[in-house]
Design a protein around this motif. Structure first.
Motif, PDB file in Angstrom:
ATOM      1  N   ALA A  77       0.822  -1.212   0.000  1.00  0.00           N
ATOM      2  CA  ALA A  77       0.000   0.000   0.000  1.00  0.00           C
ATOM      3  C   ALA A  77       0.850   1.254   0.000  1.00  0.00           C
ATOM      4  CB  ALA A  77      -0.898   0.022   1.232  1.00  0.00           C
ATOM      5  N   PHE A  78       0.332   2.286  -0.657  1.00  0.00           N
ATOM      6  CA  PHE A  78       0.895   3.631  -0.487  1.00  0.00           C
ATOM      7  C   PHE A  78       0.446   4.155   0.865  1.00  0.00           C
ATOM      8  CE2 PHE A  78      -0.004   8.214  -0.661  1.00  0.00           C
ATOM      9  CZ  PHE A  78       1.284   8.689  -0.778  1.00  0.00           C
ATOM     10  N   CYS A  79      -0.873   4.119   1.112  1.00  0.00           N
ATOM     11  CA  CYS A  79      -1.421   4.579   2.384  1.00  0.00           C
ATOM     12  C   CYS A  79      -2.857   4.102   2.519  1.00  0.00           C
ATOM     13  CB  CYS A  79      -1.369   6.098   2.468  1.00  0.00           C
ATOM     14  SG  CYS A  79      -2.065   6.744   4.002  1.00  0.00           S
ATOM     15  N   VAL A 114       4.590  18.550  -7.124  1.00  0.00           N
ATOM     16  CA  VAL A 114       4.464  17.490  -6.126  1.00  0.00           C
ATOM     17  C   VAL A 114       4.098  16.223  -6.902  1.00  0.00           C
ATOM     18  CG1 VAL A 114       3.229  16.653  -4.096  1.00  0.00           C
ATOM     19  CG2 VAL A 114       3.698  19.100  -4.345  1.00  0.00           C
ATOM     20  N   ILE A 115       4.893  15.178  -6.720  1.00  0.00           N
ATOM     21  CA  ILE A 115       4.707  13.918  -7.439  1.00  0.00           C
ATOM     22  C   ILE A 115       4.383  12.837  -6.427  1.00  0.00           C
ATOM     23  CG2 ILE A 115       5.790  12.229  -8.978  1.00  0.00           C
ATOM     24  CD1 ILE A 115       7.907  14.697  -9.417  1.00  0.00           C
ATOM     25  N   ALA A 116       3.278  12.132  -6.632  1.00  0.00           N
ATOM     26  CA  ALA A 116       2.901  11.019  -5.750  1.00  0.00           C
ATOM     27  C   ALA A 116       3.097   9.721  -6.520  1.00  0.00           C
ATOM     28  CB  ALA A 116       1.455  11.154  -5.299  1.00  0.00           C
ATOM     29  N   LEU A 117       3.925   8.843  -5.976  1.00  0.00           N
ATOM     30  CA  LEU A 117       4.160   7.528  -6.563  1.00  0.00           C
ATOM     31  C   LEU A 117       3.399   6.520  -5.722  1.00  0.00           C
ATOM     32  CD1 LEU A 117       5.562   5.711  -8.601  1.00  0.00           C
ATOM     33  CD2 LEU A 117       7.572   5.710  -7.110  1.00  0.00           C
ATOM     34  N   CYS A 118       2.303   6.003  -6.259  1.00  0.00           N
ATOM     35  CA  CYS A 118       1.379   5.159  -5.490  1.00  0.00           C
ATOM     36  C   CYS A 118       1.467   3.711  -5.954  1.00  0.00           C
ATOM     37  CB  CYS A 118      -0.052   5.626  -5.677  1.00  0.00           C
ATOM     38  SG  CYS A 118      -0.262   7.359  -5.361  1.00  0.00           S
ATOM     39  N   HIS A 119       1.411   2.816  -5.006  1.00  0.00           N
ATOM     40  CA  HIS A 119       1.359   1.389  -5.295  1.00  0.00           C
ATOM     41  C   HIS A 119       0.400   0.746  -4.301  1.00  0.00           C
ATOM     42  CE1 HIS A 119       4.289   1.995  -2.139  1.00  0.00           C
ATOM     43  NE2 HIS A 119       4.030   0.774  -1.735  1.00  0.00           N
ATOM     44  N   GLY A 120      -0.332  -0.229  -4.726  1.00  0.00           N
ATOM     45  CA  GLY A 120      -1.251  -0.909  -3.816  1.00  0.00           C
ATOM     46  C   GLY A 120      -2.368   0.006  -3.354  1.00  0.00           C
ATOM     47  N   ALA A 121      -2.852  -0.270  -2.156  1.00  0.00           N
ATOM     48  CA  ALA A 121      -3.999   0.460  -1.606  1.00  0.00           C
ATOM     49  C   ALA A 121      -3.658   1.933  -1.381  1.00  0.00           C
ATOM     50  CB  ALA A 121      -4.433  -0.169  -0.283  1.00  0.00           C
ATOM     51  N   THR A 122      -4.574   2.787  -1.810  1.00  0.00           N
ATOM     52  CA  THR A 122      -4.473   4.230  -1.591  1.00  0.00           C
ATOM     53  C   THR A 122      -5.892   4.713  -1.317  1.00  0.00           C
ATOM     54  OG1 THR A 122      -2.619   4.353  -3.130  1.00  0.00           O
ATOM     55  CG2 THR A 122      -3.681   6.422  -2.541  1.00  0.00           C
ATOM     56  N   VAL A 123      -6.236   4.819  -0.040  1.00  0.00           N
ATOM     57  CA  VAL A 123      -7.619   5.145   0.330  1.00  0.00           C
ATOM     58  C   VAL A 123      -7.661   6.216   1.412  1.00  0.00           C
ATOM     59  CG1 VAL A 123      -8.468   2.852  -0.285  1.00  0.00           C
ATOM     60  CG2 VAL A 123      -7.692   3.263   2.030  1.00  0.00           C
ATOM     61  N   GLY A 124      -8.841   6.780   1.619  1.00  0.00           N
ATOM     62  CA  GLY A 124      -9.063   7.741   2.698  1.00  0.00           C
ATOM     63  C   GLY A 124      -8.100   8.905   2.666  1.00  0.00           C
ATOM     64  N   SER A 125      -7.458   9.156   3.789  1.00  0.00           N
ATOM     65  CA  SER A 125      -6.495  10.263   3.892  1.00  0.00           C
ATOM     66  C   SER A 125      -5.324  10.073   2.945  1.00  0.00           C
ATOM     67  CB  SER A 125      -5.981  10.384   5.323  1.00  0.00           C
ATOM     68  OG  SER A 125      -7.024  10.688   6.206  1.00  0.00           O
ATOM     69  N   GLY A 126      -4.993   8.825   2.645  1.00  0.00           N
ATOM     70  CA  GLY A 126      -3.929   8.551   1.667  1.00  0.00           C
ATOM     71  C   GLY A 126      -4.297   9.097   0.299  1.00  0.00           C
ATOM     72  N   TRP A 127      -5.561   8.878  -0.094  1.00  0.00           N
ATOM     73  CA  TRP A 127      -6.017   9.431  -1.369  1.00  0.00           C
ATOM     74  C   TRP A 127      -6.036  10.949  -1.299  1.00  0.00           C
ATOM     75  CZ3 TRP A 127      -5.713   8.588  -6.121  1.00  0.00           C
ATOM     76  CH2 TRP A 127      -6.424   9.363  -7.030  1.00  0.00           C
ATOM     77  N   SER A 131      -4.242  13.171  -4.026  1.00  0.00           N
ATOM     78  CA  SER A 131      -4.996  14.125  -4.843  1.00  0.00           C
ATOM     79  C   SER A 131      -4.494  15.558  -4.676  1.00  0.00           C
ATOM     80  CB  SER A 131      -6.489  14.043  -4.538  1.00  0.00           C
ATOM     81  OG  SER A 131      -6.751  14.443  -3.226  1.00  0.00           O
ATOM     82  N   SER A 132      -3.654  15.799  -3.658  1.00  0.00           N
ATOM     83  CA  SER A 132      -3.043  17.104  -3.475  1.00  0.00           C
ATOM     84  C   SER A 132      -1.835  17.287  -4.385  1.00  0.00           C
ATOM     85  CB  SER A 132      -2.605  17.279  -2.015  1.00  0.00           C
ATOM     86  OG  SER A 132      -3.697  17.202  -1.155  1.00  0.00           O
ATOM     87  N   ALA A 133      -1.350  16.194  -4.969  1.00  0.00           N
ATOM     88  CA  ALA A 133      -0.178  16.245  -5.843  1.00  0.00           C
ATOM     89  C   ALA A 133      -0.565  16.745  -7.230  1.00  0.00           C
ATOM     90  CB  ALA A 133       0.456  14.862  -5.937  1.00  0.00           C
ATOM     91  N   LYS A 134       0.393  17.363  -7.905  1.00  0.00           N
ATOM     92  CA  LYS A 134       0.156  17.802  -9.272  1.00  0.00           C
ATOM     93  C   LYS A 134       0.300  16.635 -10.248  1.00  0.00           C
ATOM     94  CE  LYS A 134       1.365  22.682  -8.824  1.00  0.00           C
ATOM     95  NZ  LYS A 134       0.824  22.808  -7.545  1.00  0.00           N
ATOM     96  N   TYR A 135       1.155  15.668  -9.897  1.00  0.00           N
ATOM     97  CA  TYR A 135       1.397  14.511 -10.752  1.00  0.00           C
ATOM     98  C   TYR A 135       1.217  13.244  -9.920  1.00  0.00           C
ATOM     99  CZ  TYR A 135       3.526  18.187 -13.505  1.00  0.00           C
ATOM    100  OH  TYR A 135       3.737  19.347 -14.188  1.00  0.00           O
ATOM    101  N   ILE A 136       0.442  12.304 -10.456  1.00  0.00           N
ATOM    102  CA  ILE A 136       0.184  11.040  -9.765  1.00  0.00           C
ATOM    103  C   ILE A 136       0.612   9.898 -10.668  1.00  0.00           C
ATOM    104  CG2 ILE A 136      -1.564   9.563  -8.719  1.00  0.00           C
ATOM    105  CD1 ILE A 136      -3.277  12.148  -8.380  1.00  0.00           C
ATOM    106  N   ILE A 137       1.476   9.035 -10.144  1.00  0.00           N
ATOM    107  CA  ILE A 137       1.934   7.863 -10.882  1.00  0.00           C
ATOM    108  C   ILE A 137       1.469   6.654 -10.102  1.00  0.00           C
ATOM    109  CG2 ILE A 137       3.915   6.595 -11.766  1.00  0.00           C
ATOM    110  CD1 ILE A 137       5.401   9.368 -11.722  1.00  0.00           C
ATOM    111  N   GLY A 138       0.666   5.825 -10.724  1.00  0.00           N
ATOM    112  CA  GLY A 138       0.139   4.636 -10.056  1.00  0.00           C
ATOM    113  C   GLY A 138       0.791   3.383 -10.611  1.00  0.00           C
ATOM    114  N   THR A 139       1.046   2.436  -9.706  1.00  0.00           N
ATOM    115  CA  THR A 139       1.574   1.141 -10.103  1.00  0.00           C
ATOM    116  C   THR A 139       0.655   0.071  -9.551  1.00  0.00           C
ATOM    117  OG1 THR A 139       2.973   0.874  -8.151  1.00  0.00           O
ATOM    118  CG2 THR A 139       3.927   2.047 -10.019  1.00  0.00           C
ATOM    119  N   GLU A 140       0.960  -1.178  -9.848  1.00  0.00           N
ATOM    120  CA  GLU A 140       0.131  -2.270  -9.332  1.00  0.00           C
ATOM    121  C   GLU A 140       0.413  -2.532  -7.880  1.00  0.00           C
ATOM    122  OE1 GLU A 140       0.038  -5.744 -11.726  1.00  0.00           O
ATOM    123  OE2 GLU A 140       0.136  -4.565 -13.533  1.00  0.00           O
TER     124      GLU A 140
END
Length: 140
Positions: A77-79, A114-127, A131-140
């Motif tokens: 998870a990211f968060c 602001v770049i967010a590199l997300c992997h796995g679960a990203t929910v609630g406050s994590g999302w 969503s505050s980032a200008k760039y979002i990169i998601g992985t599996e």
């Protein structure tokens, strides 16, 4: 970023966080914030929220810092949102939503990337952080 928000952050005490890793790479100008609580799927603690709320305004005023990278440790998870079972003083627990939302507001108002590199679960406050980032990169 508004003067009011900067003043709020200045009043917070410095934190030496173990659940929020903070590293600056001077050769690239990249400031790396890493949520570091993989056992709780990087659920946001008071310490993490206060750390972000305190450090992001410092990034804003430092011309040597060019971008923020947000990541999470572990591979699941990211968060996973807010940490609902953390052991913090009751006053801090009551203020945690304020800390988290202020950190999100700081991040979303930055003119620097602001770049967010997300992997796995990203929910609630994590999302919310993502969503505050200008760039979002998601992985599996």
């Amino acid at each position: 970023m508004s003067t009011r928000l900067t003043l709020i952050a200045q009043h917070l005490s410095e934190t030496s966080s173990t659940t929020l890793l903070d590293e600056f790479h001077p050769t690239t100008g990249l400031r790396h914030f890493c949520l570091n609580s993989p056992k709780s799927l990087n659920a946001i603690t008071v310490e993490m929220a206060k750390g972000l709320m305190t450090e992001v305004p410092k990034f804003h005023v430092d011309p040597s810092q060019k971008a923020i990278l947000l990541t999470g440790t572990g591979d699941r998870a990211f968060c996973a949102g807010a940490d609902l079972i953390e052991d913090s003083p009751p006053r801090d627990l009551k203020l945690k939503p304020f800390y988290v939302y202020t950190a999100m507001q700081f991040l979303s108002q930055l003119e620097k990337p602001v770049i967010a590199l997300c992997h796995g679960a990203t929910v609630g406050s994590g999302w919310g952080l993502v969503s505050s980032a200008k760039y979002i990169i998601g992985t599996e």
